[in-house]
Write a protein that holds these residues in place. Structure first.
Motif, mmCIF file in Angstrom:
data_model
loop_
_atom_site.group_PDB
_atom_site.id
_atom_site.type_symbol
_atom_site.label_atom_id
_atom_site.label_comp_id
_atom_site.label_asym_id
_atom_site.label_seq_id
_atom_site.Cartn_x
_atom_site.Cartn_y
_atom_site.Cartn_z
ATOM 1 N N ARG A 76 4.987 17.082 1.520
ATOM 2 C CA ARG A 76 4.437 15.801 1.058
ATOM 3 C C ARG A 76 5.433 14.695 1.350
ATOM 4 O O ARG A 76 6.621 14.807 1.025
ATOM 5 N N ASN A 77 4.936 13.618 1.957
ATOM 6 C CA ASN A 77 5.717 12.405 2.180
ATOM 7 C C ASN A 77 5.000 11.270 1.481
ATOM 8 O O ASN A 77 3.802 11.066 1.695
ATOM 9 N N ARG A 78 5.745 10.545 0.666
ATOM 10 C CA ARG A 78 5.133 9.388 0.013
ATOM 11 C C ARG A 78 6.162 8.290 -0.158
ATOM 12 O O ARG A 78 7.365 8.557 -0.268
ATOM 13 N N GLY A 79 5.657 7.056 -0.159
ATOM 14 C CA GLY A 79 6.543 5.921 -0.311
ATOM 15 C C GLY A 79 5.772 4.626 -0.336
ATOM 16 O O GLY A 79 4.541 4.596 -0.209
ATOM 17 N N GLU A 80 6.508 3.546 -0.505
ATOM 18 C CA GLU A 80 5.954 2.193 -0.585
ATOM 19 C C GLU A 80 6.572 1.358 0.536
ATOM 20 O O GLU A 80 7.611 0.730 0.343
ATOM 21 N N PRO A 81 5.933 1.335 1.706
ATOM 22 C CA PRO A 81 6.486 0.522 2.787
ATOM 23 C C PRO A 81 6.414 -0.966 2.457
ATOM 24 O O PRO A 81 5.510 -1.413 1.762
ATOM 25 N N THR A 82 7.382 -1.710 2.984
ATOM 26 C CA THR A 82 7.434 -3.154 2.762
ATOM 27 C C THR A 82 7.388 -3.873 4.105
ATOM 28 O O THR A 82 7.578 -3.262 5.156
ATOM 29 N N MET A 129 0.834 -1.182 0.000
ATOM 30 C CA MET A 129 0.000 0.000 0.000
ATOM 31 C C MET A 129 0.882 1.251 0.000
ATOM 32 O O MET A 129 1.833 1.351 0.754
ATOM 33 N N THR A 130 0.556 2.188 -0.835
ATOM 34 C CA THR A 130 1.297 3.435 -0.912
ATOM 35 C C THR A 130 0.888 4.358 0.223
ATOM 36 O O THR A 130 -0.284 4.468 0.563
ATOM 37 N N VAL A 131 1.876 5.002 0.816
ATOM 38 C CA VAL A 131 1.630 6.060 1.788
ATOM 39 C C VAL A 131 1.858 7.370 1.051
ATOM 40 O O VAL A 131 2.894 7.564 0.403
ATOM 41 N N ALA A 157 6.039 -2.722 7.880
ATOM 42 C CA ALA A 157 5.694 -1.325 7.606
ATOM 43 C C ALA A 157 4.559 -1.246 6.586
ATOM 44 O O ALA A 157 3.703 -0.373 6.665
ATOM 45 N N GLY A 158 4.534 -2.190 5.634
ATOM 46 C CA GLY A 158 3.456 -2.205 4.652
ATOM 47 C C GLY A 158 2.118 -2.538 5.267
ATOM 48 O O GLY A 158 1.091 -1.942 4.937
ATOM 49 N N VAL A 159 2.113 -3.466 6.200
ATOM 50 C CA VAL A 159 0.887 -3.844 6.894
ATOM 51 C C VAL A 159 0.383 -2.666 7.739
ATOM 52 O O VAL A 159 -0.812 -2.433 7.865
ATOM 53 N N ALA A 160 1.318 -1.915 8.303
ATOM 54 C CA ALA A 160 0.970 -0.802 9.189
ATOM 55 C C ALA A 160 0.770 0.516 8.428
ATOM 56 O O ALA A 160 0.640 1.565 9.057
ATOM 57 N N ALA A 161 0.720 0.473 7.109
ATOM 58 C CA ALA A 161 0.628 1.705 6.309
ATOM 59 C C ALA A 161 -0.530 2.615 6.704
ATOM 60 O O ALA A 161 -0.332 3.835 6.812
ATOM 61 N N PRO A 162 -1.747 2.096 6.936
ATOM 62 C CA PRO A 162 -2.833 3.012 7.338
ATOM 63 C C PRO A 162 -2.531 3.735 8.662
ATOM 64 O O PRO A 162 -2.793 4.926 8.799
ATOM 65 N N LEU A 163 -1.974 3.020 9.632
ATOM 66 C CA LEU A 163 -1.581 3.628 10.906
ATOM 67 C C LEU A 163 -0.482 4.662 10.673
ATOM 68 O O LEU A 163 -0.517 5.763 11.228
ATOM 69 N N MET A 164 0.495 4.310 9.850
ATOM 70 C CA MET A 164 1.592 5.230 9.547
ATOM 71 C C MET A 164 1.091 6.500 8.866
ATOM 72 O O MET A 164 1.546 7.597 9.171
ATOM 73 N N THR A 165 0.142 6.343 7.959
ATOM 74 C CA THR A 165 -0.409 7.501 7.247
ATOM 75 C C THR A 165 -1.055 8.473 8.222
ATOM 76 O O THR A 165 -0.801 9.681 8.174
#
Length: 146
Positions: A108-114, A1-3, A117-125
């Motif tokens: 703006r911060n954007r990236g592709e967590p793996t 998921m993209t942040v 970190a990818g699972v936690a993307a909504p929390l990170m956002t």
């Protein structure tokens, strides 16, 4: 998921003042609550090809990463990228006039967590959005007090 987190604020200072201060990575620990330190790998001032080591704390974790400056339009735009770690990220700043003597700054911060970190993307956002809003408010307070 993209942040992809976009935040902005209007600062009652001219574009040149805001861009000079916010666009100097050495000032980041003064206005970013989570950034502990910035060390130059290349000689200042900032320019395309500059490399900087950042140490930050985010969501209870210590993060150490190197940003490469990939775009610089003085007084208008700065883009930095990091490729290492579980969350490769791009951070960009833009400054545009917002009336007489005021600046609209966009962060703006954007990236592709793996991995995790990818699972936690909504929390990170959500956490990143809150932190960025606080950081831009701090920047506004610092610059408007000058």
């Amino acid at each position: 998921m993209t942040v992809d987190v976009l935040t902005e604020i209007v600062i009652e200072r001219p574009v040149a003042v805001v861009a000079e201060y916010a666009g100097d990575p050495s000032n980041a620990p003064r206005w970013y609550a989570n950034i502990e330190s910035v060390n130059w790998r290349t000689e200042p001032p900032v320019g395309v090809g500059s490399q900087l080591d950042f140490v930050a704390h985010f969501l209870g974790r210590r993060l150490a990463y190197t940003y490469d400056v990939v775009e610089l339009v003085p007084g208008r735009r700065l883009v930095m990228r990091t490729a290492q770690g579980p969350f490769p990220m791009e951070t960009s700043y833009e400054w545009v006039p917002a009336g007489t003597g005021s600046t609209r700054m966009t962060l703006r911060n954007r990236g592709e967590p793996t991995g995790f970190a990818g699972v936690a993307a909504p929390l990170m956002t959500a956490a990143m959005r809150r932190a960025n809003n606080k950081d831009l408010t701090r920047l506004k307070e610092l610059l408007e007090a000058q």
